[in-house]
Structures are given as C-alpha cells and as structure tokens.
Write an enzyme that holds these catalytic residues in place. Structure first.
Site, PDB file in Angstrom:
ATOM      1  N   ASN A 115       0.810  -1.216   0.000  1.00 49.51           N
ATOM      2  CA  ASN A 115       0.000   0.000   0.000  1.00 49.51           C
ATOM      3  C   ASN A 115       0.847   1.272   0.000  1.00 49.51           C
ATOM      4  O   ASN A 115       0.421   2.316  -0.454  1.00 49.51           O
ATOM      5  CB  ASN A 115      -0.915  -0.009   1.234  1.00 49.51           C
ATOM      6  N   ARG A 173      -8.498   5.389   1.439  1.00 45.64           N
ATOM      7  CA  ARG A 173      -7.771   4.743   0.329  1.00 45.64           C
ATOM      8  C   ARG A 173      -6.731   5.658  -0.331  1.00 45.64           C
ATOM      9  O   ARG A 173      -5.730   5.179  -0.850  1.00 45.64           O
ATOM     10  CB  ARG A 173      -8.756   4.283  -0.743  1.00 45.64           C
ATOM     11  N   ASP A 182       1.861   7.056   0.319  1.00 40.55           N
ATOM     12  CA  ASP A 182       0.816   6.197  -0.238  1.00 40.55           C
ATOM     13  C   ASP A 182       0.989   5.957  -1.738  1.00 40.55           C
ATOM     14  O   ASP A 182       0.852   6.878  -2.551  1.00 40.55           O
ATOM     15  CB  ASP A 182      -0.542   6.865   0.034  1.00 40.55           C
ATOM     16  N   ASP A 212      -1.224  -6.651   3.369  1.00 40.22           N
ATOM     17  CA  ASP A 212      -1.231  -5.671   4.457  1.00 40.22           C
ATOM     18  C   ASP A 212      -2.038  -4.428   4.064  1.00 40.22           C
ATOM     19  O   ASP A 212      -2.002  -3.982   2.916  1.00 40.22           O
ATOM     20  CB  ASP A 212       0.227  -5.261   4.743  1.00 40.22           C
ATOM     21  N   HIS A 216      -6.835   0.144   2.911  1.00 41.01           N
ATOM     22  CA  HIS A 216      -6.314   1.413   2.404  1.00 41.01           C
ATOM     23  C   HIS A 216      -6.041   1.389   0.908  1.00 41.01           C
ATOM     24  O   HIS A 216      -5.395   2.291   0.370  1.00 41.01           O
ATOM     25  CB  HIS A 216      -5.075   1.800   3.217  1.00 41.01           C
ATOM     26  N   GLU A 248      -5.874  -7.938   4.770  1.00 42.06           N
ATOM     27  CA  GLU A 248      -6.050  -7.351   6.096  1.00 42.06           C
ATOM     28  C   GLU A 248      -7.024  -6.177   5.991  1.00 42.06           C
ATOM     29  O   GLU A 248      -6.645  -5.075   5.589  1.00 42.06           O
ATOM     30  CB  GLU A 248      -4.717  -6.858   6.678  1.00 42.06           C
ATOM     31  N   ASN A 313      -3.309 -11.082  16.778  1.00 38.84           N
ATOM     32  CA  ASN A 313      -2.287 -10.954  15.731  1.00 38.84           C
ATOM     33  C   ASN A 313      -1.160 -10.062  16.231  1.00 38.84           C
ATOM     34  O   ASN A 313      -1.180  -9.599  17.382  1.00 38.84           O
ATOM     35  CB  ASN A 313      -2.901 -10.485  14.408  1.00 38.84           C
ATOM     36  N   ARG A 352      -5.401 -19.275  11.826  1.00 39.37           N
ATOM     37  CA  ARG A 352      -3.989 -18.913  11.947  1.00 39.37           C
ATOM     38  C   ARG A 352      -3.636 -18.818  13.424  1.00 39.37           C
ATOM     39  O   ARG A 352      -4.315 -18.126  14.193  1.00 39.37           O
ATOM     40  CB  ARG A 352      -3.733 -17.557  11.280  1.00 39.37           C
TER      41      ARG A 352
HETATM   42  C1  AAO Z   1       4.985   3.785  12.731  1.00 36.05           C
HETATM   43  C2  AAO Z   1       4.744   4.668  13.935  1.00 36.05           C
HETATM   44  C3  AAO Z   1       3.867   5.849  13.551  1.00 36.05           C
HETATM   45  C4  AAO Z   1       4.538   6.620  12.411  1.00 36.05           C
HETATM   46  C5  AAO Z   1       4.736   5.673  11.252  1.00 36.05           C
HETATM   47  C6  AAO Z   1       5.433   6.334  10.054  1.00 36.05           C
HETATM   48  O1  AAO Z   1       4.108   3.899  14.959  1.00 36.05           O
HETATM   49  O2  AAO Z   1       3.736   6.695  14.691  1.00 36.05           O
HETATM   50  O3  AAO Z   1       3.681   7.677  12.008  1.00 36.05           O
HETATM   51  O4  AAO Z   1       5.530   4.557  11.684  1.00 36.05           O
HETATM   52  O5  AAO Z   1       6.682   6.787  10.413  1.00 36.05           O
HETATM   53  C7  AAO Z   1       2.763  -0.910  11.788  1.00 36.05           C
HETATM   54  C8  AAO Z   1       2.542  -0.237  13.145  1.00 36.05           C
HETATM   55  C9  AAO Z   1       2.518   1.264  13.041  1.00 36.05           C
HETATM   56  C10 AAO Z   1       3.765   1.766  12.331  1.00 36.05           C
HETATM   57  C11 AAO Z   1       3.735   1.135  10.947  1.00 36.05           C
HETATM   58  C12 AAO Z   1       4.904   1.585  10.077  1.00 36.05           C
HETATM   59  O6  AAO Z   1       1.326  -0.725  13.686  1.00 36.05           O
HETATM   60  O7  AAO Z   1       2.487   1.797  14.368  1.00 36.05           O
HETATM   61  O8  AAO Z   1       3.756   3.184  12.263  1.00 36.05           O
HETATM   62  O9  AAO Z   1       3.837  -0.306  11.095  1.00 36.05           O
HETATM   63  O10 AAO Z   1       6.107   1.339  10.688  1.00 36.05           O
HETATM   64  C13 AAO Z   1      -4.931   0.642  10.782  1.00 36.05           C
HETATM   65  C14 AAO Z   1      -4.873  -0.028   9.420  1.00 36.05           C
HETATM   66  C15 AAO Z   1      -4.247  -1.399   9.449  1.00 36.05           C
HETATM   67  C16 AAO Z   1      -2.928  -1.406  10.220  1.00 36.05           C
HETATM   68  C17 AAO Z   1      -3.214  -0.867  11.613  1.00 36.05           C
HETATM   69  C18 AAO Z   1      -1.979  -0.830  12.493  1.00 36.05           C
HETATM   70  O11 AAO Z   1      -6.180  -0.100   8.870  1.00 36.05           O
HETATM   71  O12 AAO Z   1      -4.009  -1.776   8.104  1.00 36.05           O
HETATM   72  O13 AAO Z   1      -3.716   0.473  11.503  1.00 36.05           O
HETATM   73  N1  AAO Z   1      -2.314  -2.746  10.241  1.00 36.05           N
HETATM   74  C19 AAO Z   1      -1.243  -3.090   9.265  1.00 36.05           C
HETATM   75  C20 AAO Z   1      -0.129  -3.902   9.918  1.00 36.05           C
HETATM   76  C21 AAO Z   1       0.635  -3.033  10.879  1.00 36.05           C
HETATM   77  C22 AAO Z   1       1.347  -1.936  10.125  1.00 36.05           C
HETATM   78  C23 AAO Z   1       0.581  -1.433   8.971  1.00 36.05           C
HETATM   79  C24 AAO Z   1      -0.636  -1.944   8.584  1.00 36.05           C
HETATM   80  C25 AAO Z   1       1.242  -0.455   8.095  1.00 36.05           C
HETATM   81  O14 AAO Z   1      -0.663  -5.045  10.486  1.00 36.05           O
HETATM   82  O15 AAO Z   1       1.555  -3.788  11.632  1.00 36.05           O
HETATM   83  O16 AAO Z   1       1.584  -0.805  11.011  1.00 36.05           O
HETATM   84  O17 AAO Z   1       1.976  -1.221   7.139  1.00 36.05           O
HETATM   85  C26 AAO Z   1      -9.319   1.893  13.384  1.00 36.05           C
HETATM   86  C27 AAO Z   1      -9.445   1.424  11.962  1.00 36.05           C
HETATM   87  C28 AAO Z   1      -8.343   0.478  11.569  1.00 36.05           C
HETATM   88  C29 AAO Z   1      -6.991   1.066  11.913  1.00 36.05           C
HETATM   89  C30 AAO Z   1      -6.983   1.352  13.428  1.00 36.05           C
HETATM   90  C31 AAO Z   1      -5.651   1.878  13.906  1.00 36.05           C
HETATM   91  O18 AAO Z   1      -9.622   0.820  14.261  1.00 36.05           O
HETATM   92  O19 AAO Z   1     -10.675   0.764  11.805  1.00 36.05           O
HETATM   93  O20 AAO Z   1      -8.419   0.266  10.173  1.00 36.05           O
HETATM   94  O21 AAO Z   1      -5.982   0.111  11.579  1.00 36.05           O
HETATM   95  O22 AAO Z   1      -8.010   2.315  13.672  1.00 36.05           O
HETATM   96  O23 AAO Z   1      -5.412   3.121  13.353  1.00 36.05           O
HETATM   97  C32 AAO Z   1     -11.805   0.522  17.818  1.00 36.05           C
HETATM   98  C33 AAO Z   1     -12.531   0.547  16.488  1.00 36.05           C
HETATM   99  C34 AAO Z   1     -11.578   0.175  15.363  1.00 36.05           C
HETATM  100  C35 AAO Z   1     -10.476   1.138  15.369  1.00 36.05           C
HETATM  101  C36 AAO Z   1      -9.783   0.989  16.698  1.00 36.05           C
HETATM  102  C37 AAO Z   1      -8.591   1.858  16.863  1.00 36.05           C
HETATM  103  O24 AAO Z   1     -11.405  -0.812  18.154  1.00 36.05           O
HETATM  104  O25 AAO Z   1     -13.589  -0.349  16.537  1.00 36.05           O
HETATM  105  O26 AAO Z   1     -12.208   0.159  14.107  1.00 36.05           O
HETATM  106  O27 AAO Z   1     -10.679   1.324  17.741  1.00 36.05           O
HETATM  107  O28 AAO Z   1      -8.968   3.217  16.795  1.00 36.05           O
END
Ligand code: AAO
Length: 511
Positions: A115, A173, A182, A212, A216, A248, A313, A352
């Site tokens: 992405n 997206r 992006d 992943d 988005h 994901e 996970n 998984r």
């Molecule tokens: C790091 C630093 C950041 C910095 C960035 C760039 O932590 O501070 O800005 O680098 O320098 C992983 C880490 C991130 C890390 C990133 C890059 O988790 O912390 O950032 O590597 O190094 C969203 C996405 C989902 C993503 C998830 C973490 O939709 O795709 O965030 N997961 C994957 C991987 C993950 C990875 C990435 C993607 C990026 O598995 O390991 O990030 O490649 C809502 C939304 C979700 C959203 C969450 C969190 O969720 O629905 O889509 O996930 O927010 O933002 C309730 C709600 C629920 C909500 C949740 C949290 O539960 O019901 O919907 O609250 O608010």
C-alpha cells in the site's frame, strides 16, 4: 462445453480462497519476526511432523532501519525496495526456507506490504536493511524505482495528506496511513512493480499472501495486480494453482469500508472473531460461553469460506490495529489456551495460530509504552530460536504453537476436518461442549464452579486420551482418560481450578 467452461470458471474463482495446504493440514502459524534459517529448521523439525499447514512470515522486502526507538518490529512495515533483504535474512536464505518447507509439505505465505513505502517522517539516506538509498520526503525510492509520480499526493483531498477520518472511504484509500507515503495503485507502472515483486516470490515457491493494509487500497486496484500474478510454482503445486490471498481489512463495524467489498479478491481477516471471543472468555458485558452455540456467521462474521481467523495478531497483541483490550494473548495464558482451543475445534474459518516473542509491557495510562519493542536481538541482529530440552523455545521466543494444548488442538482440527458441528451442550452459563461428527469432542468449563456431566460425544466406544492435559504416548495417556461407552456417552469432570479447564478427545487420541 458450457458446463466445462462453468467448471473452469468456478475452479479458477475458488483458487485464491484455497490455502493450498497439503490435505489433512488445516492451520497456519505466524512466525512473527523469525529468521528464515530458523523457519526452515522449524518446518523440518516441528511443523511438518505436527501437521501444521504453513507459515505466515514477516515482510521479506527491504525496509527502513529505524533507530529511534531502537529497531522496533514495525520498521518492517516501512518498505524501501522489493529486494529480499531484511533482518530475517537475504534472498538465498529465503529461497532455502521456501524450498525446505515446501519439501516437507509446509507452505509459506508472505506478508505483502504494497500500500505504501516508508514514512514521511523518516529522513533521507541509506538507513535501510540492504543499504539502498531512499528519501520519503521527496518520494524517491530509486531501488524500485519509484518517484513523486508514483504516489497519491495529488489524489488525497485532506489538508494534512493523512487519513483524518475513517468515515470517509475515499481518504482511507487515497491518503497516508500514519505518515506512510501512499502508492498510486491506480497507475499501471506501480501495479507492474508490485506484481514483479509478488511474482518473484511466487516463482520462488510461496503459496500466497497476506495483503497488508488492504482497507487502504481500492479493491479494484488490488484485483488489477492479482490478475497479473503467475500461477504457483509447479514444483510443489498443481498446474494452474493461484496464490492464496487474505486481505487485512479491519472491519469491526461502524465504518463505511466493509470486508465484503474485498471478497472478489480472496479471503479477509475477520477481526470481530478475536475481539468477541476475548470478550466472551473474559465474561465482559455479560457475555457467556453458552452464547457461542451459533458462533460464526450467526455473530455477524463474514462467510466461513471468506474468513481468515485468529485469536490475536502481531498488532492487537500489543494494542496496535484494532480489537481493543478484550484480545487474549500469551500474557493471559490460561484463557488464551481456551480461546485458541475453541477456535481450532470450531469449524468456522481458516485458522492462523500466533507465535510471538516476549517483551516487558509497561502500561502508562492503559497504553503499553513498550508496544514497539522488536524481536529478541543482539545489537539489532535477530536472535536464533533455540529449543529447550522440554521442546519449548528459548532466547525470548514464546512459541505458542509449541505449547502442548495448542499443538494438540492443531492436530485435533486436522483429524475432524470436514466433520459437522454436532452435539452442542451448555449449562446456560460458561460450561459448553460440542463435537465434530464422530471424530472429535471438546468440553470447556469457564464457570467459577466445577463441571461434572455425562454428555453425548458422537464418538465410537473406547478409551480416549485428553489431549489438553497430556498426550497419547506408547499406548497410554500421560493425562486424563475419557471412557466413551457404546451409546457414545462419556462422563466429564473439570474443576474450575484445573490448570487448563477444558478437555478434548479425538479419533487419533483413542487407545
Ligand atoms: C509507525 C509509527 C507511527 C509513524 C509511522 C510512520 O508507529 O507513529 O507515524 O511509523 O513513520 C505498523 C505499526 C505502526 C507503524 C507502521 C509503520 O502498527 O504503528 O507506524 O507499522 O512502521 C490501521 C490499518 C491497518 C494497520 C493498523 C496498524 O487499517 O491496516 O492500523 N495494520 C497493518 C499492519 C501493521 C502496520 C501497517 C498496517 C502499516 O498489520 O503492523 O503498522 O503497514 C481503526 C481502523 C483500523 C486502523 C486502526 C488503527 O480501528 O478501523 O483500520 O488500523 O483504527 O489506526 C476501535 C474501532 C476500530 C479502530 C480501533 C482503533 O477498536 O472499533 O475500528 O478502535 O482506533
């Protein structure tokens, strides 16, 4: 002829939903942050003999080296190029792993980060796992190469260029996820570079991909890339096999983007599964195990044949991503084993298992300030996964997949594969039981009092070893014995203070 074409179309469409595991192997394990050399050994010494179907590996492509904080696990989600070159190993080591795992019938699934590229806050230079130069600020990734034209900066309509509101599907997206630049997946050039990367992995012999951050990306853009992928390598897969795809998409409800939008491309991760199961086992919000009698679609989950399921996970075990505090992890070992046991016994979804490393949690205002800590390492070099005399792992690796209760439930799922969900029983509270046809039966006691009950198991008469408290070994049981009489009934007793308050028996655990 028409019928033949239809068959062909059906066969083709179904392909990306099938994990291509060997027959009789029904679960995969995420060996989070492991080195390729250790995974190759694990396939041969443990996963194949214990009946695991495959391994999800951490992203294999070159990523930014982050030093503040010091080498967090999440640096691997910041791609710099598509060279196979990370802390887990180089391309030769990756190839050796894929070959050796496939040769013992264990598949490899790659976590594909397509992405975006590295974060906009990361400075220009060669601080990357293979030394490639990159400059996120000017969108310059010469090792691919990508330049300013290949990103969505012009398309994103938010003021900050970031995703500001998950209620707006377009910005989710087209804008940046946490500062990660992006990629413009609408462009043929970008699609072709991603497809080149994925095809390299397919040709090496991987069986599929976790995509992943699929939420988005537009489903149609993902499809355009998938349509150009090669068939799987015929050294291990039958002619015409398509890569297994699981996307994901975090869909807990309440946002415009839903998992179902992605069914055309493959399966989706069902995040409600672990969030709800954790809530039930923790008995939060008045939830009880007896409510699990219609677990699956009955709980509003995606159709079983579109679901990739898990208890936790790599994100939500440390408070990233979504699922919240209810998520069960190895830190809550007793409940966790029950959760994983329930998942593996239940027919819903493709399963998984998580395999983690330990870190010291440090909760500050309910948030783990140590949620960034990377894998066990010496000066940044990932430590080997050592094996203790009792078969558990050393060097800080948790290896949940080697816990007897979990390993034996992986085998249980293989034994009951294809059998219906039968003989449900509950006490109206947190004592429940169910069978899988005439092949397996499981009983849980998550109440604060003991269970003692005679139940219809559906199994043939005989003496069975409980595979939770022990193993079948040398024609005897090392744990509890269960006697099934000729009418299929058996008596079960489970103290609420038992080390593991559940019992599981199956056709292969019969004496
Ligand atoms: C790091 C630093 C950041 C910095 C960035 C760039 O932590 O501070 O800005 O680098 O320098 C992983 C880490 C991130 C890390 C990133 C890059 O988790 O912390 O950032 O590597 O190094 C969203 C996405 C989902 C993503 C998830 C973490 O939709 O795709 O965030 N997961 C994957 C991987 C993950 C990875 C990435 C993607 C990026 O598995 O390991 O990030 O490649 C809502 C939304 C979700 C959203 C969450 C969190 O969720 O629905 O889509 O996930 O927010 O933002 C309730 C709600 C629920 C909500 C949740 C949290 O539960 O019901 O919907 O609250 O608010």
């Amino acid at each position: 002829m028409k019928f033949f074409l239809l068959l062909l179309a059906v066969g083709f469409c179904w392909a990306q939903y099938s994990p291509h595991t060997e027959s009789g192997r029904t679960s995969i394990v995420h060996l989070f942050e492991w080195r390729w050399a250790d995974i190759a050994l694990e396939c041969e010494r443990y996963l194949a003999p214990k009946g695991f179907g495959g391994v999800q590996v951490s992203p294999p492509n070159e990523n930014a080296v982050i030093n503040n904080p010091s080498r967090p696990w999440w640096e691997r989600y910041q791609p710099v190029s598509y060279k196979i070159c990370t802390r887990s190993g180089n391309e030769n080591e990756f190839k050796d792993m894929v070959t050796r795992c496939n040769n013992v019938g264990v598949r490899i699934y790659v976590d594909a980060v397509i992405n975006h590229m590295s974060g906009s806050g990361v400075s220009a230079g060669t601080s990357s796992t293979c030394g490639s130069y990159f400059d996120p600020g000017s969108r310059d990734f010469p090792a691919v190469p990508y330049s300013g034209w290949d990103f969505n900066d012009g398309k994103c309509k938010t003021e900050s260029g970031e995703i500001e509101n998950y209620q707006d599907a377009t910005q989710v997206r087209d804008c940046r996820l946490v500062g990660l630049v992006d990629l413009a997946l609408g462009k043929d050039y970008v699609r072709s570079k991603i497809a080149e990367y994925l095809n390299n992995l397919i040709d090496i012999g991987v069986a599929g991909f976790r995509i992943d951050a699929s939420k988005h990306m537009w489903p149609g853009d993902i499809k355009a890339i998938l349509d150009t992928l090669n068939n799987l390598n015929t050294r291990w897969f039958s002619e015409g096999s398509r890569a297994f795809i699981y996307q994901e998409v975090i869909d807990l409800g309440g946002e415009p983007i839903t998992g179902s939008e992605y069914f055309g491309n493959g399966r989706v991760t069902e995040f409600k599964y672990g969030a709800k199961l954790g809530t039930v086992l923790r008995k939060w919000n008045g939830e009880k195990m007896s409510y699990l009698n219609n677990w699956g679609e009955g709980w509003g989950f995606v159709p079983s044949d579109r679901a990739l399921v898990f208890v936790d996970n790599h994100d939500n075990q440390r408070g990233h991503g979504a699922g919240g505090a209810s998520i069960l992890t190895f830190f809550d070992a007793r409940l966790y084993k029950m959760g994983v046991g329930f998942m593996l016994a239940h027919p819903y979804g493709f399963t998984r298992v998580m395999s983690s490393y330990r870190w010291d949690r440090n909760f500050v205002n309910g948030q783990d300030a140590n949620d960034w800590i990377g894998p066990p390492n010496n000066d940044g070099v990932i430590k080997e996964v050592t094996i203790n005399p009792d078969t558990t792992c050393g060097n800080g690796w948790v290896c949940e997949h080697r816990w007897r209760q979990i390993r034996n439930m992986v085998a249980f799922r293989n034994v009951v594969d294809g059998q219906p969900f039968t003989n449900w029983w509950d006490n109206g509270s947190n004592q429940v039981a169910f069978g899988r046809g005439n092949k397996g039966f499981i009983v849980f006691n998550n109440d604060d009092w003991s269970l003692s009950v005679t139940l219809q198991t559906g199994l043939p008469a005989g003496t069975y070893c409980d595979v939770i408290s022990g193993d079948k070994s040398d024609g005897n049981c090392t744990g509890i014995k269960i006697y099934v009489s000729s009418d299929g009934k058996a008596n079960f007793s489970i103290s609420n203070s038992a080390e593991d308050p559940f019992i599981a028996i199956h056709a292969d655990s019969k004496l």
